[in-house]
Motif scaffolding. Structure first.
Motif, PDB file in Angstrom:
ATOM      1  N   ASP A 111      -3.372   1.986  -0.042  1.00 48.77           N
ATOM      2  CA  ASP A 111      -2.185   1.750   0.784  1.00 48.77           C
ATOM      3  C   ASP A 111      -2.453   0.750   1.903  1.00 48.77           C
ATOM      4  O   ASP A 111      -1.514   0.166   2.454  1.00 48.77           O
ATOM      5  N   TYR A 112      -3.723   0.568   2.251  1.00 50.76           N
ATOM      6  CA  TYR A 112      -4.101  -0.348   3.343  1.00 50.76           C
ATOM      7  C   TYR A 112      -5.289  -1.208   2.898  1.00 50.76           C
ATOM      8  O   TYR A 112      -6.354  -1.208   3.526  1.00 50.76           O
TER       9      TYR A 112
ATOM     10  N   SER B  14       5.529   0.973  13.679  1.00 48.96           N
ATOM     11  CA  SER B  14       4.370   0.234  13.187  1.00 48.96           C
ATOM     12  C   SER B  14       3.303   1.236  12.785  1.00 48.96           C
ATOM     13  O   SER B  14       3.377   2.412  13.141  1.00 48.96           O
TER      14      SER B  14
ATOM     15  N   ALA C  33       0.314  -2.916  11.968  1.00 48.76           N
ATOM     16  CA  ALA C  33       1.129  -3.620  10.982  1.00 48.76           C
ATOM     17  C   ALA C  33       2.552  -3.083  10.923  1.00 48.76           C
ATOM     18  O   ALA C  33       2.808  -1.911  11.204  1.00 48.76           O
TER      19      ALA C  33
ATOM     20  N   TYR D 206      -6.038  -4.156   3.117  1.00 47.23           N
ATOM     21  CA  TYR D 206      -6.464  -5.226   4.034  1.00 47.23           C
ATOM     22  C   TYR D 206      -7.442  -4.733   5.094  1.00 47.23           C
ATOM     23  O   TYR D 206      -8.043  -5.524   5.811  1.00 47.23           O
ATOM     24  N   GLN D 207      -7.608  -3.434   5.200  1.00 48.16           N
ATOM     25  CA  GLN D 207      -8.482  -2.856   6.233  1.00 48.16           C
ATOM     26  C   GLN D 207      -9.946  -3.005   5.854  1.00 48.16           C
ATOM     27  O   GLN D 207     -10.345  -2.724   4.716  1.00 48.16           O
TER      28      GLN D 207
ATOM     29  N   ILE E  13      -3.739  -9.266   4.223  1.00 51.27           N
ATOM     30  CA  ILE E  13      -2.487  -8.897   4.856  1.00 51.27           C
ATOM     31  C   ILE E  13      -1.744 -10.177   5.236  1.00 51.27           C
ATOM     32  O   ILE E  13      -2.361 -11.203   5.543  1.00 51.27           O
ATOM     33  N   SER E  14      -0.436 -10.131   5.202  1.00 52.88           N
ATOM     34  CA  SER E  14       0.374 -11.283   5.588  1.00 52.88           C
ATOM     35  C   SER E  14       0.334 -11.459   7.100  1.00 52.88           C
ATOM     36  O   SER E  14       0.206 -10.488   7.853  1.00 52.88           O
TER      37      SER E  14
ATOM     38  N   ASP F  55       5.505  -3.261   7.981  1.00 52.77           N
ATOM     39  CA  ASP F  55       5.888  -3.662   6.624  1.00 52.77           C
ATOM     40  C   ASP F  55       4.890  -4.660   6.020  1.00 52.77           C
ATOM     41  O   ASP F  55       5.276  -5.680   5.429  1.00 52.77           O
ATOM     42  N   GLY F  56       3.596  -4.360   6.172  1.00 51.01           N
ATOM     43  CA  GLY F  56       2.570  -5.197   5.573  1.00 51.01           C
ATOM     44  C   GLY F  56       2.329  -6.512   6.271  1.00 51.01           C
ATOM     45  O   GLY F  56       1.687  -7.409   5.715  1.00 51.01           O
TER      46      GLY F  56
ATOM     47  N   SER G 144      -9.148  -6.943   9.711  1.00 48.71           N
ATOM     48  CA  SER G 144      -8.109  -7.163   8.703  1.00 48.71           C
ATOM     49  C   SER G 144      -8.430  -8.397   7.870  1.00 48.71           C
ATOM     50  O   SER G 144      -8.731  -9.466   8.424  1.00 48.71           O
TER      51      SER G 144
END
Length: 257
Positions: A41-42, A150, A217, A44-45, A135-136, A219-220, A59
């Motif tokens: 789910d994360y 957030s 974050a 980018y972490q 992550i964006s 919404d991503g 990130s």
């Protein structure tokens, strides 16, 4: 709080000592009031590590670049650092890659924690997968609206003065306006345009040791980097984060992302 002086806690595992000067934030960051998080789910972490031991969060923003906090890289060198990606367990699993270059914001202040952002360049590329994804990033100076929910993630402790979590944790917190955040920290601390705040008036949920440098974050989209705060999850004191939209140009300048 002792007498009339506010104890500020900075959010890194490496600096938990008190400072004599009242305007220096004290470092201590961790997820309080949250729940276990799945790396799927994360994805980018990452864990930013010194000699392969967790010190901060970070990130993924490209196959070769990580965003973290400048106070995590302050007075260290790239050859000491590595990142661990693709795992929800702090010091095991996933993949580890060494850091080749630290781009610490040149205007970072270790007194005020203004410009608290750094970009790490890796010695080799990450291979993206279900558990490792960039992550964006927001547009430069993108407007953020108070009250927006957030999510902050990290391996910090679950209570003030506690020990770090081995399992990745997450908690949802609403953004707080700069005006309200400044009112909370006045008169000793200045909330600059390079900072943003999030948390509940009643406290209880917060990033607060070991979460420093990790992502906030929406919404991503990476909008904040865990920076500092008054203790952990205390009523009336929201957590303070580096404002990624207002530091976006620096990220682009050093990483090309």
């Amino acid at each position: 709080m002792v007498g009339n002086s506010l104890i500020i806690i900075l959010l890194a595992n490496t600096c938990a000592a008190s400072f004599a000067t009242p305007n220096i934030p004290l470092l201590d960051g961790k997820i309080v009031g949250g729940s276990n998080a799945d790396i799927l789910d994360y994805p980018y972490q990452v864990s930013v590590q010194e000699f392969y031991l967790h010190i901060c969060g970070g990130s993924i923003i490209s196959t070769k670049h990580i965003v973290t906090a400048a106070h995590c890289t302050y007075e260290t060198i790239a050859s000491y650092l590595n990142i661990r990606a693709g795992t929800a367990i702090r010091n095991s699993g996933g993949v580890t890659i060494d850091v080749s270059i630290i781009y610490q914001h040149p205007e970072f202040s270790n007194v005020t924690y203004d410009y608290d952002i750094a970009v790490l360049e890796l010695v080799s590329d990450l291979t993206f997968s279900d558990t490792i994804i960039a992550i964006s990033l927001p547009n430069e100076n993108q407007q953020l609206i108070a009250g927006t929910e957030s999510v902050v993630t990290g391996w910090g402790a679950t209570e003030e003065d506690g020990i770090g979590s081995n399992q990745l944790l997450m908690v949802e917190v609403p953004l707080v306006s700069a005006t309200d955040c400044q009112a909370a920290y006045a008169p000793n601390y200045v909330i600059t345009e390079r900072m943003l705040c999030a948390g509940f008036t009643e406290g209880g949920k917060d990033a607060c040791e070991g979460d420093s440098g990790g992502p906030l974050a929406i919404d991503g989209l990476l909008i904040g980097v865990v920076s500092w705060g008054a203790g952990c999850a205390r009523p009336d004191y929201p957590g303070v984060y580096a404002n990624v939209p207002n530091l976006r140009s620096y990220i682009a300048e050093v990483s090309g992302v």
